[in-house]
Write a protein that holds these residues in place. Structure first.
Motif, PDB file in Angstrom:
ATOM      1  N   PRO A   7     -41.314  34.710 -25.885  1.00 15.36           N
ATOM      2  CA  PRO A   7     -41.671  36.126 -26.059  1.00 15.36           C
ATOM      3  C   PRO A   7     -42.603  36.589 -24.941  1.00 15.36           C
ATOM      4  CG  PRO A   7     -42.835  34.760 -27.665  1.00 15.36           C
ATOM      5  CD  PRO A   7     -41.891  33.853 -26.940  1.00 15.36           C
ATOM      6  N   LEU A   8     -42.154  37.510 -24.131  1.00 11.08           N
ATOM      7  CA  LEU A   8     -42.892  37.899 -22.938  1.00 11.08           C
ATOM      8  C   LEU A   8     -44.262  38.494 -23.252  1.00 11.08           C
ATOM      9  CD1 LEU A   8     -40.392  39.498 -20.377  1.00 11.08           C
ATOM     10  CD2 LEU A   8     -41.821  37.493 -20.097  1.00 11.08           C
ATOM     11  N   GLN A   9     -44.291  39.512 -24.087  1.00 11.31           N
ATOM     12  CA  GLN A   9     -45.545  40.219 -24.341  1.00 11.31           C
ATOM     13  C   GLN A   9     -46.567  39.297 -24.982  1.00 11.31           C
ATOM     14  OE1 GLN A   9     -46.091  43.373 -23.173  1.00 11.31           O
ATOM     15  NE2 GLN A   9     -48.216  42.889 -23.696  1.00 11.31           N
ATOM     16  N   GLU A  10     -46.136  38.514 -25.941  1.00 11.95           N
ATOM     17  CA  GLU A  10     -47.059  37.598 -26.625  1.00 11.95           C
ATOM     18  C   GLU A  10     -47.631  36.571 -25.648  1.00 11.95           C
ATOM     19  OE1 GLU A  10     -46.863  33.981 -29.904  1.00 11.95           O
ATOM     20  OE2 GLU A  10     -45.335  35.561 -29.960  1.00 11.95           O
ATOM     21  N   THR A  11     -46.778  36.024 -24.793  1.00  9.95           N
ATOM     22  CA  THR A  11     -47.238  35.007 -23.845  1.00  9.95           C
ATOM     23  C   THR A  11     -48.171  35.611 -22.811  1.00  9.95           C
ATOM     24  OG1 THR A  11     -45.110  33.888 -24.131  1.00  9.95           O
ATOM     25  CG2 THR A  11     -46.481  33.163 -22.308  1.00  9.95           C
ATOM     26  N   THR A  12     -47.878  36.816 -22.351  1.00 10.59           N
ATOM     27  CA  THR A  12     -48.769  37.491 -21.409  1.00 10.59           C
ATOM     28  C   THR A  12     -50.146  37.713 -22.026  1.00 10.59           C
ATOM     29  OG1 THR A  12     -46.898  38.615 -20.343  1.00 10.59           O
ATOM     30  CG2 THR A  12     -49.073  39.573 -20.011  1.00 10.59           C
ATOM     31  N   GLU A  13     -50.173  38.124 -23.275  1.00 11.36           N
ATOM     32  CA  GLU A  13     -51.450  38.351 -23.962  1.00 11.36           C
ATOM     33  C   GLU A  13     -52.257  37.061 -24.080  1.00 11.36           C
ATOM     34  OE1 GLU A  13     -52.842  41.078 -25.042  1.00 11.36           O
ATOM     35  OE2 GLU A  13     -51.226  42.537 -24.780  1.00 11.36           O
ATOM     36  N   LEU A  14     -51.611  35.981 -24.485  1.00  5.63           N
ATOM     37  CA  LEU A  14     -52.376  34.741 -24.686  1.00  5.63           C
ATOM     38  C   LEU A  14     -52.857  34.168 -23.345  1.00  5.63           C
ATOM     39  CD1 LEU A  14     -50.753  31.753 -24.127  1.00  5.63           C
ATOM     40  CD2 LEU A  14     -49.347  32.658 -25.976  1.00  5.63           C
ATOM     41  N   VAL A  20     -48.945  31.346 -10.282  1.00 11.00           N
ATOM     42  CA  VAL A  20     -48.641  30.044 -10.890  1.00 11.00           C
ATOM     43  C   VAL A  20     -49.851  29.114 -10.921  1.00 11.00           C
ATOM     44  CG1 VAL A  20     -47.302  27.914 -10.589  1.00 11.00           C
ATOM     45  CG2 VAL A  20     -46.160  30.129 -10.524  1.00 11.00           C
ATOM     46  N   PRO A  21     -50.569  28.873  -9.796  1.00 10.42           N
ATOM     47  CA  PRO A  21     -51.737  27.981  -9.874  1.00 10.42           C
ATOM     48  C   PRO A  21     -52.873  28.543 -10.715  1.00 10.42           C
ATOM     49  CG  PRO A  21     -51.567  28.978  -7.688  1.00 10.42           C
ATOM     50  CD  PRO A  21     -50.309  29.310  -8.411  1.00 10.42           C
ATOM     51  N   ILE A  22     -52.950  29.861 -10.837  1.00 11.24           N
ATOM     52  CA  ILE A  22     -54.001  30.448 -11.674  1.00 11.24           C
ATOM     53  C   ILE A  22     -53.748  30.119 -13.143  1.00 11.24           C
ATOM     54  CG2 ILE A  22     -55.138  32.607 -12.333  1.00 11.24           C
ATOM     55  CD1 ILE A  22     -54.331  33.777  -9.658  1.00 11.24           C
ATOM     56  N   ILE A  23     -52.485  30.121 -13.535  1.00 14.37           N
ATOM     57  CA  ILE A  23     -52.124  29.852 -14.937  1.00 14.37           C
ATOM     58  C   ILE A  23     -52.153  28.365 -15.254  1.00 14.37           C
ATOM     59  CG2 ILE A  23     -50.261  30.162 -16.649  1.00 14.37           C
ATOM     60  CD1 ILE A  23     -49.294  32.533 -15.047  1.00 14.37           C
ATOM     61  N   SER A  24     -52.132  27.508 -14.248  1.00 14.10           N
ATOM     62  CA  SER A  24     -51.929  26.064 -14.445  1.00 14.10           C
ATOM     63  C   SER A  24     -52.845  25.409 -15.487  1.00 14.10           C
ATOM     64  CB  SER A  24     -52.051  25.323 -13.111  1.00 14.10           C
ATOM     65  OG  SER A  24     -53.320  25.528 -12.531  1.00 14.10           O
ATOM     66  N   PRO A  25     -54.132  25.823 -15.645  1.00  9.64           N
ATOM     67  CA  PRO A  25     -54.945  25.176 -16.690  1.00  9.64           C
ATOM     68  C   PRO A  25     -54.394  25.343 -18.104  1.00  9.64           C
ATOM     69  CG  PRO A  25     -56.351  26.366 -15.157  1.00  9.64           C
ATOM     70  CD  PRO A  25     -54.948  26.748 -14.833  1.00  9.64           C
ATOM     71  N   LEU A  26     -53.551  26.365 -18.312  1.00 13.52           N
ATOM     72  CA  LEU A  26     -53.005  26.623 -19.649  1.00 13.52           C
ATOM     73  C   LEU A  26     -51.646  25.977 -19.861  1.00 13.52           C
ATOM     74  CD1 LEU A  26     -53.825  30.444 -19.932  1.00 13.52           C
ATOM     75  CD2 LEU A  26     -55.235  28.511 -20.661  1.00 13.52           C
ATOM     76  N   PRO A  70     -41.334  28.223 -15.688  1.00 18.13           N
ATOM     77  CA  PRO A  70     -41.916  27.025 -16.300  1.00 18.13           C
ATOM     78  C   PRO A  70     -43.353  27.243 -16.767  1.00 18.13           C
ATOM     79  CG  PRO A  70     -40.776  26.469 -14.261  1.00 18.13           C
ATOM     80  CD  PRO A  70     -40.841  27.951 -14.324  1.00 18.13           C
ATOM     81  N   SER A  71     -44.127  28.043 -16.017  1.00 15.29           N
ATOM     82  CA  SER A  71     -45.527  28.275 -16.391  1.00 15.29           C
ATOM     83  C   SER A  71     -45.626  29.033 -17.712  1.00 15.29           C
ATOM     84  CB  SER A  71     -46.244  29.055 -15.278  1.00 15.29           C
ATOM     85  OG  SER A  71     -46.277  28.312 -14.087  1.00 15.29           O
ATOM     86  N   TYR A  72     -44.801  30.058 -17.863  1.00 12.02           N
ATOM     87  CA  TYR A  72     -44.814  30.829 -19.108  1.00 12.02           C
ATOM     88  C   TYR A  72     -44.351  29.966 -20.284  1.00 12.02           C
ATOM     89  CZ  TYR A  72     -46.117  35.708 -18.427  1.00 12.02           C
ATOM     90  OH  TYR A  72     -46.826  36.879 -18.258  1.00 12.02           O
ATOM     91  N   ALA A  73     -43.286  29.190 -20.075  1.00  9.02           N
ATOM     92  CA  ALA A  73     -42.769  28.347 -21.154  1.00  9.02           C
ATOM     93  C   ALA A  73     -43.803  27.312 -21.584  1.00  9.02           C
ATOM     94  CB  ALA A  73     -41.484  27.662 -20.701  1.00  9.02           C
ATOM     95  N   ASN A  74     -44.447  26.653 -20.610  1.00  5.17           N
ATOM     96  CA  ASN A  74     -45.451  25.642 -20.931  1.00  5.17           C
ATOM     97  C   ASN A  74     -46.690  26.252 -21.564  1.00  5.17           C
ATOM     98  OD1 ASN A  74     -44.581  22.971 -20.386  1.00  5.17           O
ATOM     99  ND2 ASN A  74     -44.647  23.377 -18.192  1.00  5.17           N
ATOM    100  N   ALA A  75     -47.131  27.401 -21.034  1.00  2.80           N
ATOM    101  CA  ALA A  75     -48.322  28.044 -21.597  1.00  2.80           C
ATOM    102  C   ALA A  75     -48.094  28.442 -23.050  1.00  2.80           C
ATOM    103  CB  ALA A  75     -48.697  29.263 -20.758  1.00  2.80           C
ATOM    104  N   PHE A  76     -46.903  28.960 -23.339  1.00  2.04           N
ATOM    105  CA  PHE A  76     -46.591  29.369 -24.712  1.00  2.04           C
ATOM    106  C   PHE A  76     -46.600  28.171 -25.663  1.00  2.04           C
ATOM    107  CE2 PHE A  76     -43.338  29.872 -28.008  1.00  2.04           C
ATOM    108  CZ  PHE A  76     -43.826  30.988 -28.680  1.00  2.04           C
ATOM    109  N   LEU A  77     -45.904  27.089 -25.278  1.00  2.00           N
ATOM    110  CA  LEU A  77     -45.829  25.926 -26.167  1.00  2.00           C
ATOM    111  C   LEU A  77     -47.163  25.193 -26.263  1.00  2.00           C
ATOM    112  CD1 LEU A  77     -42.304  24.434 -25.369  1.00  2.00           C
ATOM    113  CD2 LEU A  77     -43.036  25.643 -27.425  1.00  2.00           C
TER     114      LEU A  77
END
Length: 751
Positions: free
Chosen positions: A351-358, A304-310, A412-419
């Motif tokens: 979308p899981l795969q798309e969000t993981t890729e980005l 979670v903290p690693i993804i936080s900048p996105l 929440p991290s995946y949802a925020n990163a995607f949007l």
């Protein structure tokens, strides 16, 4: 000054409870004598005379009761307590089942599922665990203290004296059985489910068959979920092995403590449950997956903290307070229209795969190096964490194949990163003819300002055409007002004012004043809502109206009026008084958790505080009291884990032939540990060529005493390794089991 202390207030309540208990005992005796005299009277008088005398007696009794009630009500009103003001039970309790509730059941449930009651008993090892953890914390602190042994001896004395008092003291005050007995039939009823609503506070009762059918309807969506036919333990072992193999490849590059916390064993599947949306037709359920204890839960928290900048950009907001500060600073010279956009089922539609890729592509190796990761390994960790959400429902195993689970730390991290990734390009490429003047988003809720009302639908259609998985809904302003993030925004010709907004699901239920928790927690609940009102109300008129509302809200939840007024006055005085800042040397801060036992807890705190301040002046100790004995804990809960997959437990073995006992602990599944005691492989069930030593197996072979899985029982369960081995040691010390060598798993300080 003494009258303001917590100890004084606790003694006031203690004395009051003693008086109530004494009167209840008298009532029992009086009722017994009354029934005896009525029987005698009935046998003496004729039936007609008995009816007349009974009516006369009942009339006099009713007059007396009304008179006493009036006197007591006046006394309570002088104290600021209005017993006629209570929360509306019909708003708090949502009974959608076939079960008909009695008035007594409604009265208890109207306190809410979070209402705390006194503990009926304290288990030896759980009580002493608090003091063992305190001693361990002191031993591991950086500050040297050559008086450590003396400190632990004093803590031991405090613990022993307190437990002795706790064991000997009579259960004065209200008896929790009196409160909970009306709920016993609800607890034993297997045809209903009792839970909390999706929004707001309250109690929801559903037919179990309806509850399960609604969740099965959700699971029937094959694009989101699939059932796994493999045995649950087999599939979990496969997932654990997969994650552990990946973690071993990065062991040398990450912190060893982090590595140990991410390695997994004895995991359990997530558990699916639903929160009823009581404000919608047919009462749909919001699916939630409890993922605590799953094989990838700690890894998800690590990521979670690693993804936080996105997960944030110039369009996101942190909370309601920051949003109010920003919106009230705006001033448009031209007319503007407000609108609120909401993403339909954002979590399940990400979308899981798309969000993981980005996510993997937008974090470079230089940034990941700080965490001991590279892009390839980081992506694999994301996939095994976000793409393998497994859970059980009705003893069947399921996997979520798309979307992120509500209940997962990564949700929440995946949802925020995607949007965050998409909304920037969506807004940059938006045609200027209907582009919003202002755009701010908090997860799936978005606040927008437009030049003209006609632009709203144009922009809504534009967004809904951008991604097949994401659909927005719209809410328009009415009478220049729009609710957003618990605030009501009013547009006065381009100048915005805010006030508190409560949804229609608001029930009026709060933390009840009679809940068995420390007095300071009740004070802080008032302070919190006053502070929230001050931060979210942009005008003094709105703040004043909110204070009037809160005053009535707290009175209906049992709070004295004078207490609310006093806290409000103190709050405002502090806001408009210059506070002198006193510079002090920064001290280490430690928290000490203790069980809440009324006035005895304050006595323990006082003695510990004095002891610790003398010996550790460089450390600031904050004492936190806990009482998890709630109505919700008493009632059944839809969360039920399979007993076959119990882990992190202290267990007891009792030999079926000679009753010899053994106490042990395991962080793995108990069935796994039992297989080791049998000298067999848990995976294959075949005998091991070199099994590890087992006192149980040695006893069984030496005395020809066969044993089985049913000879093991669980004594306690804990979430942390330290608590687990400490509880095991305490139980060994207490029970003196014959098959243990009486060497504790970890050194004890209090014994």
């Amino acid at each position: 000054m003494f009258e303001r202390t917590e100890i004084y207030r606790s003694w006031c309540f203690q004395l009051l409870n003693r008086e109530i208990t004494s009167q209840l005992k008298k009532e029992t005796s009086v009722i017994k004598d009354l029934n005896k005299n009525l029987t005698l009277l009935k046998s003496t008088l004729s039936p007609l005379d008995f009816i007349c005398v009974s009516r006369l007696i009942n009339g006099n009794v009713e007059k007396k009761i009304r008179k006493v009630d009036t006197v007591h009500s006046k006394k309570l009103l002088k104290l600021g307590i209005d017993i006629n003001k209570k929360v509306d039970k019909n708003k708090v309790i949502f009974n959608f089942s076939d079960k008909i509730l009695t008035d007594e059941q409604k009265d208890v449930l109207s306190y809410g599922l979070d209402y705390c009651i006194p503990q009926t008993k304290f288990v030896f090892h759980r009580f002493y665990l608090y003091f063992e953890k305190l001693c361990a914390s002191l031993k591991n602190c950086d500050i040297y203290n050559n008086n450590f042994n003396n400190v632990t001896n004093n803590i031991t004395t405090i613990a022993n004296n307190s437990f002795r008092k706790l064991s000997q003291q009579r259960r004065l005050g209200f008896d929790s059985d009196v409160l909970l007995s009306p709920l016993q039939t609800l607890k034993n009823d297997n045809t209903i489910v009792i839970t909390k609503p999706d929004k707001g506070r309250g109690v929801v009762i559903l037919n179990k068959c309806d509850y399960e059918q609604k969740l099965m309807d959700i699971l029937s969506d094959k694009t989101k979920f699939k059932q796994i036919t493999t045995k649950i333990s087999t599939h979990l072992l496969y997932l654990e092995d997969k994650l552990n193999r990946l973690l071993r490849t990065i062991k040398a590059s990450i912190n060893i403590n982090t590595y140990n916390s991410l390695m997994t064993s004895g995991s359990r599947p997530g558990v699916l449950y639903g929160l009823p949306k009581v404000h919608k037709p047919n009462i749909p359920l919001r699916p939630i997956i409890s993922s605590i204890g799953t094989f990838n839960y700690n890894t998800a928290k690590f990521l979670v903290p690693i993804i936080s900048p996105l997960t944030s950009n110039q369009y996101t907001i942190d909370n309601s307070t920051s949003f109010v500060k920003e919106i009230t600073s705006l001033n448009f010279q031209q007319p503007v229209t407000m609108a609120s956009f909401d993403v339909e089922s954002l979590f399940t539609n990400v979308p899981l795969q798309e969000t993981t890729e980005l996510i993997a592509n937008n974090l470079d190796n230089t940034y990941l190096d700080k965490y001991g990761l590279d892009t390839i390994t980081f992506k694999k960790l994301l996939e095994i964490t976000a793409h393998h959400s497994v859970f059980t429902f009705n003893d069947c195993l399921y996997a979520q194949t798309d979307g992120v689970a509500m209940g997962s730390p990564l949700g929440p991290s995946y949802a925020n990163a995607f949007l965050c990734h998409h909304e920037k390009s969506w807004l940059d490429n938006c045609p200027p003819e209907f582009k919003p003047l202002h755009y701010r988003r908090y997860i799936d809720d978005t606040f927008l300002l437009f030049k003209h009302p006609s632009h709203i639908n144009l922009f809504l259609d534009y967004l809904n055409a951008k991604h097949p998985s994401i659909k927005f809904t719209c809410e328009l302003q009415m009478d220049n007002q729009l609710p957003f993030l618990d605030t009501m925004i009013t547009n006065n010709n381009g100048i915005f004012q805010t006030s508190i907004y409560r949804k229609p699901t608001f029930t009026g239920l709060g933390l009840h004043f009679l809940s068995y928790i420390p007095y300071i927690y009740k004070i802080n609940s008032v302070k919190t809502l006053i502070t929230r009102a001050y931060n979210l109300c942009s005008t003094w008129n709105a703040f004043h109206n909110e204070l009037l509302f809160l005053k009535n809200f707290f009175i209906t939840n049992g709070y004295p009026l004078q207490l609310c007024d006093k806290i409000t006055k103190t709050f405002l005085c502090k806001k408009f008084t210059n506070q002198q800042i006193v510079s002090t040397v920064k001290r280490d801060h430690r928290y000490v958790k203790l069980p809440y036992m009324g006035d005895l807890s304050f006595e323990i705190r006082k003695r510990l505080k004095t002891l610790l301040q003398i010996n550790y002046p460089q450390i600031k100790f904050t004492f936190v009291f806990s009482n998890n004995n709630t109505i919700a804990k008493f009632l059944k809960h839809p969360l039920n884990h399979s007993s076959d997959l119990c882990s992190n437990v202290v267990y007891l073995f009792t030999c079926p032939s000679c009753q010899a006992r053994y106490v042990g602990s395991t962080s793995r599944w108990l069935c796994h540990r039992i297989s080791e005691h049998k000298g067999k492989s848990f995976r294959t069930g075949l005998p091991l060529s070199k099994p590890s030593f087992s006192a149980i197996r040695e006893h069984s072979q030496l005395h020809s005493h066969p044993f089985s899985t049913t000879d093991f029982s669980i004594l306690s369960s804990h979430s942390s390794r330290l608590d687990l081995i400490t509880s095991e040691s305490l139980l060994i010390q207490k029970m003196q089991p014959e098959l243990n060598n009486l060497t504790t798993a970890t050194p004890l300080f209090t014994h």
